[in-house]
Design an enzyme around this catalytic site. Structure first.
Site, PDB file in Angstrom:
ATOM      1  N   ASP A   5      51.818  27.350  18.479  1.00 27.80           N
ATOM      2  CA  ASP A   5      51.326  28.094  19.638  1.00 27.80           C
ATOM      3  C   ASP A   5      50.278  29.133  19.271  1.00 27.80           C
ATOM      4  O   ASP A   5      50.038  29.417  18.099  1.00 27.80           O
ATOM      5  CB  ASP A   5      52.504  28.757  20.359  1.00 27.80           C
ATOM      6  CG  ASP A   5      53.518  29.368  19.388  1.00 27.80           C
ATOM      7  OD1 ASP A   5      53.162  29.604  18.225  1.00 27.80           O
ATOM      8  OD2 ASP A   5      54.656  29.598  19.792  1.00 27.80           O
ATOM      9  N   ASP A  48      65.571  34.658  23.934  1.00 30.83           N
ATOM     10  CA  ASP A  48      65.872  33.951  25.181  1.00 30.83           C
ATOM     11  C   ASP A  48      65.989  32.434  24.951  1.00 30.83           C
ATOM     12  O   ASP A  48      66.055  31.663  25.894  1.00 30.83           O
ATOM     13  CB  ASP A  48      64.797  34.244  26.239  1.00 30.83           C
ATOM     14  CG  ASP A  48      63.392  33.828  25.795  1.00 30.83           C
ATOM     15  OD1 ASP A  48      63.246  33.297  24.676  1.00 30.83           O
ATOM     16  OD2 ASP A  48      62.440  34.021  26.587  1.00 30.83           O
ATOM     17  N   HIS A  59      63.682  30.553  23.431  1.00 31.85           N
ATOM     18  CA  HIS A  59      62.422  29.788  23.400  1.00 31.85           C
ATOM     19  C   HIS A  59      62.166  29.215  22.014  1.00 31.85           C
ATOM     20  O   HIS A  59      62.549  29.794  21.005  1.00 31.85           O
ATOM     21  CB  HIS A  59      61.229  30.611  23.914  1.00 31.85           C
ATOM     22  CG  HIS A  59      60.778  31.739  23.043  1.00 31.85           C
ATOM     23  ND1 HIS A  59      60.562  33.010  23.516  1.00 31.85           N
ATOM     24  CD2 HIS A  59      60.468  31.784  21.717  1.00 31.85           C
ATOM     25  CE1 HIS A  59      60.149  33.780  22.530  1.00 31.85           C
ATOM     26  NE2 HIS A  59      60.087  33.074  21.425  1.00 31.85           N
ATOM     27  N   GLU A 106      59.425  28.784  27.263  1.00 31.01           N
ATOM     28  CA  GLU A 106      60.349  29.793  27.785  1.00 31.01           C
ATOM     29  C   GLU A 106      61.393  29.140  28.710  1.00 31.01           C
ATOM     30  O   GLU A 106      61.177  28.031  29.201  1.00 31.01           O
ATOM     31  CB  GLU A 106      59.553  30.840  28.568  1.00 31.01           C
ATOM     32  CG  GLU A 106      58.543  31.632  27.740  1.00 31.01           C
ATOM     33  CD  GLU A 106      59.177  32.746  26.899  1.00 31.01           C
ATOM     34  OE1 GLU A 106      60.391  32.652  26.554  1.00 31.01           O
ATOM     35  OE2 GLU A 106      58.455  33.694  26.562  1.00 31.01           O
TER      36      GLU A 106
END
Ligand code: F6R
Length: 236
Positions: A67, A136, A138, A143
């Protein structure tokens, strides 16, 4: 799934580096899927050590990163391209033109996603994908969502991700709100997946991801379906 627990970040980094080293030794022209963030820093440092001592050769390897932030050029010291160059690529002998990071500075991010997926496909897919995990759940910047997204795509970062990543920036306001990330397709198609996580703060999400239900609300949980997954976790 192989779930390995170790008692230090040092041991985690050595094990992860050894798995990647074994891949490069057994297939010198491996396609390495790489991650940024704090988790892999020790792994990269170990791999650099192996390279410097002559035990590893990256001259035939190729890499694809997960990313990049939208709007940061590779010269920006907070960009993931800059992170990879300074923490890894500049210290080994991988040809820099064979290292790929999504470009977050193009006007058409959809086209960039398509180009990136085609690049991965043209390479024949990823041999080993190294992953960290967000608080979270990810992976890459996939996400929590209602669905798993297959393609490389633009994402709005979650508030918790922005908060967690603020430690790398002068202030939380400076953290980009958007990123471009490899989707679940390329990650799940990788021949091997190696996820590393350390710290007590990640214990809960590790539990949920690998021992709970498979749901896009916990993106990493999809990895339970991967045929060759190794997770290395250290509480310390
Ligand atoms: C980085 C990435 C992220 C990180 C995750 C954990 O390329 O894709 O998913 O792996 O945010 O970050 P750290 O390791 O800093 O806790």
């Amino acid at each position: 799934m192989r779930f390995i627990t170790v008692d230090s970040y040092e041991k985690l980094s050595t094990k992860a580096a050894n798995i990647i080293a074994a891949q490069v030794i057994s297939k010198p022209n491996s396609i390495l899927g790489l991650a940024t963030g704090s988790s892999p820093l020790g792994t990269y440092a170990k791999l650099v050590e192996y390279y410097k001592s002559g035990e590893l050769d990256f001259s035939e390897a190729t890499s694809v990163n997960l990313d990049e932030y939208v709007g940061l050029t590779g010269e920006n010291d907070q960009s993931y391209r800059y992170f990879m160059n300074t923490n890894f690529f500049q210290h080994i002998n991988i040809p820099i033109e064979r290292t790929a990071v999504p470009n977050g500075c193009v006007a058409d991010l959809k086209a960039e996603g398509e180009r990136y997926d085609k690049h991965i496909q043209d390479l024949g897919g990823i041999d080993i994908q190294l992953l960290g995990i967000g608080f979270d759940g990810h992976i890459g910047f996939n996400e929590p969502d209602e669905v798993f997204i297959k393609e490389t795509h633009e994402v709005d970062l979650d508030a918790s991700t922005i908060e967690a990543n603020a430690r790398f920036f002068a202030s939380e306001e400076e953290v980009p709100r958007k990123a471009i990330t490899m989707g679940m397709g390329a990650i799940m198609n990788a021949k091997k997946v190696l996820l590393i996580a350390n710290g007590k703060g990640k214990k809960d999400i590790i539990e949920k991801s690998f021992f709970g239900p498979i749901t896009p609300k916990v993106p990493a949980s999809i990895l339970q379906l991967h045929p060759d997954l190794t997770v290395i976790y250290s509480e310390n």
